[in-house]
Design a protein around this motif. Structure first.
Motif, mmCIF file in Angstrom:
data_model
loop_
_atom_site.group_PDB
_atom_site.id
_atom_site.type_symbol
_atom_site.label_atom_id
_atom_site.label_comp_id
_atom_site.label_asym_id
_atom_site.label_seq_id
_atom_site.Cartn_x
_atom_site.Cartn_y
_atom_site.Cartn_z
ATOM 1 N N UNK A 237 0.858 -1.186 0.000
ATOM 2 C CA UNK A 237 0.000 0.000 0.000
ATOM 3 C C UNK A 237 0.891 1.232 0.000
ATOM 4 N N UNK A 238 0.655 2.118 -0.954
ATOM 5 C CA UNK A 238 1.399 3.365 -1.008
ATOM 6 C C UNK A 238 0.491 4.458 -1.504
ATOM 7 N N UNK A 239 0.722 5.682 -0.993
ATOM 8 C CA UNK A 239 -0.041 6.844 -1.465
ATOM 9 C C UNK A 239 0.824 7.733 -2.339
ATOM 10 N N UNK A 240 2.081 7.309 -2.577
ATOM 11 C CA UNK A 240 2.968 8.134 -3.385
ATOM 12 C C UNK A 240 3.418 9.383 -2.686
ATOM 13 N N UNK A 241 3.388 9.387 -1.361
ATOM 14 C CA UNK A 241 3.760 10.587 -0.622
ATOM 15 C C UNK A 241 5.252 10.574 -0.300
ATOM 16 N N UNK A 242 5.600 10.577 0.979
ATOM 17 C CA UNK A 242 6.991 10.798 1.349
ATOM 18 C C UNK A 242 7.734 9.530 1.719
ATOM 19 N N UNK A 243 7.071 8.361 1.652
ATOM 20 C CA UNK A 243 7.758 7.130 1.954
ATOM 21 C C UNK A 243 8.200 7.002 3.391
ATOM 22 N N UNK A 244 7.439 7.582 4.311
ATOM 23 C CA UNK A 244 7.812 7.532 5.721
ATOM 24 C C UNK A 244 7.397 6.234 6.396
ATOM 25 N N UNK A 245 6.571 5.436 5.733
ATOM 26 C CA UNK A 245 6.084 4.185 6.301
ATOM 27 C C UNK A 245 6.200 3.067 5.273
ATOM 28 N N UNK A 246 6.418 1.846 5.775
ATOM 29 C CA UNK A 246 6.152 0.650 4.991
ATOM 30 C C UNK A 246 4.738 0.214 5.352
ATOM 31 N N UNK B 258 11.088 -0.223 16.630
ATOM 32 C CA UNK B 258 9.886 0.587 16.459
ATOM 33 C C UNK B 258 8.687 -0.346 16.661
ATOM 34 N N UNK B 259 7.579 -0.096 15.978
ATOM 35 C CA UNK B 259 6.441 -0.993 16.127
ATOM 36 C C UNK B 259 5.607 -1.011 14.855
ATOM 37 N N UNK B 260 4.992 -2.146 14.643
ATOM 38 C CA UNK B 260 4.012 -2.286 13.572
ATOM 39 C C UNK B 260 2.632 -2.084 14.181
ATOM 40 N N UNK B 261 1.825 -1.258 13.551
ATOM 41 C CA UNK B 261 0.472 -0.988 14.037
ATOM 42 C C UNK B 261 -0.516 -1.416 12.954
ATOM 43 N N UNK B 262 -1.528 -2.140 13.385
ATOM 44 C CA UNK B 262 -2.559 -2.634 12.471
ATOM 45 C C UNK B 262 -3.847 -1.855 12.721
ATOM 46 N N UNK B 263 -4.409 -1.326 11.638
ATOM 47 C CA UNK B 263 -5.661 -0.564 11.691
ATOM 48 C C UNK B 263 -6.677 -1.248 10.781
ATOM 49 N N UNK B 264 -7.956 -0.941 10.978
ATOM 50 C CA UNK B 264 -8.929 -1.343 9.971
ATOM 51 C C UNK B 264 -8.694 -0.507 8.718
ATOM 52 N N UNK B 265 -8.908 -1.115 7.565
ATOM 53 C CA UNK B 265 -8.673 -0.427 6.299
ATOM 54 C C UNK B 265 -9.945 0.288 5.888
ATOM 55 N N UNK B 266 -9.853 1.604 5.733
ATOM 56 C CA UNK B 266 -11.027 2.426 5.442
ATOM 57 C C UNK B 266 -11.176 2.633 3.944
#
Length: 358
Positions: A27-36, A96-104
């Motif tokens: 999943x990518x939004x094409x933004x700043x690449x601050x997250x995997x 660091x940590x991996x956080x899981x959210x519901x996908x909106x």
């Protein structure tokens, strides 16, 4: 090194007890690449998203987002006409940590699509945030800022930008005069998202389905959440502000649009300061180029004055050219004081004059 979707899927099963992942995709939004990040399909039919920070700034943002989402109780969420992410679980990983959210559901709102029913829905969504009771923010110990403190914070940004030696004098005069105009800062602080951008609004057709990115949840200047609107076409921006005003159950704020414009312009100063904080010459040069473009538009009369209660907003092409490269919000963020006329220096002269304007 970027984590693969399979690695992220494995992390998600450690974060959410009993989770059985049957499919995953990047999943990518094409933004700043601050997250995997990866979207996960679970055997029980749920869709989730797992995110792992790649930078210290992203880790700090994620921690603040978790606090804000915890403060947004089910009762608070029931007052909102859109969805807010739910945290399903988290797991430590590589410091660091991996956080899981519901996908909106929904796609990030594009400025070119801000018109008609979408503009109304966007205005209503922002108004709903600003109409929330402030008590839950205070109870969670989240930041609060009075109108006077907001004014001082703006002045501090202008002063810091001036100290870099890269701020054109015309912009310094424009912003400082607005920052010191008391009439501009007569507003009632509200609950704000604090980092709202068009990308924060997930839309499906004419509806705002969800708003993501709550790391700057606080009490402060409502204009901060409307700064992104200044990038839409003038008629569309007016429609957003009209819908917002109609939805708010509060006295009108005649200077709201001007403060939103000031916040939008100051995103360039924030980008400049970000570059200096990181000692990143590429970011600094990028910010300086965008400041030069903005000051040229000021000289040409292509940008609305900050001392007018009403008037046209920035042209979409202008704002996209100037602000699309700045961090979100981010980052986030959405001024009508009696301003002195802007000096008509050349851009090359303005930086050298910056230290003479105090």
């Amino acid at each position: 090194m970027a984590r693969t979707p399979l690695t992220l899927a494995a992390l998600s099963t450690a974060a959410v007890s009993g989770l059985d992942v049957i499919r995953t995709r990047e999943h990518t939004t094409g933004q700043h690449g601050d997250y995997d990040a990866a979207v996960l399909s679970a055997r029980d039919g749920r869709e989730l998203i797992v995110r792992v920070p790649r930078t210290q700034a992203a880790e700090t943002e994620q921690a603040a987002d978790l606090i804000a989402l915890a403060a947004l109780s089910s009762g608070v969420r029931s007052r909102l006409p859109f969805d807010v992410p739910m945290v399903e679980g988290q797991a430590p990983f590589e410091g660091t940590r991996a956080v899981v959210y519901d996908f909106l559901a929904g796609a990030p709102l594009e400025l070119g699509r801000v018109y008609g029913d979408v503009a109304v829905a966007a205005g209503n969504a922002v108004a709903a945030i600003h109409s929330l009771p402030t008590g839950f923010v205070l109870d969670a110990g989240l930041p609060q800022q009075s109108a006077e403190e907001a004014q001082r914070a703006i002045m501090a940004i202008v002063d810091r930008a001036q100290a870099t030696g890269s701020l054109p004098a015309a912009l310094r005069n424009r912003w400082y005069t607005a920052a010191t105009d008391q009439s501009l800062w007569r507003f009632a602080p509200t609950v704000i998202n604090g980092a709202l951008s068009s990308d924060s609004l997930l839309v499906d057709g004419p509806s705002v389905r969800a708003i993501i990115g709550w790391s700057a949840l606080s009490i402060g200047d409502p204009a901060r959440d409307l700064a992104w609107v200044m990038g839409a076409q003038p008629d569309a921006a007016e429609a957003v502000f009209a819908a917002y005003g109609a939805a708010r159950q509060a006295p009108a704020d005649p200077r709201l649009q001007q403060r939103a414009l000031l916040h939008a312009e100051l995103d360039l100063a924030r980008w400049l300061l970000h570059g200096h904080d990181l000692h990143d010459q590429a970011i600094i040069a990028d910010a300086e180029a965008m400041l030069d473009q903005l000051v040229e538009r000021v000289h040409q009369g292509g940008v609305d004055r900050l001392d007018q209660a009403t008037g046209q907003v920035l042209d979409a092409a202008q704002v996209e050219q100037l602000l699309a490269q700045t961090p979100g919000g981010a980052p986030a963020g959405d001024h009508s004081a009696g301003l002195a006329p802007v000096e008509d220096e050349n851009v090359d002269d303005q930086r050298s004059a910056s230290s003479d304007d105090e």
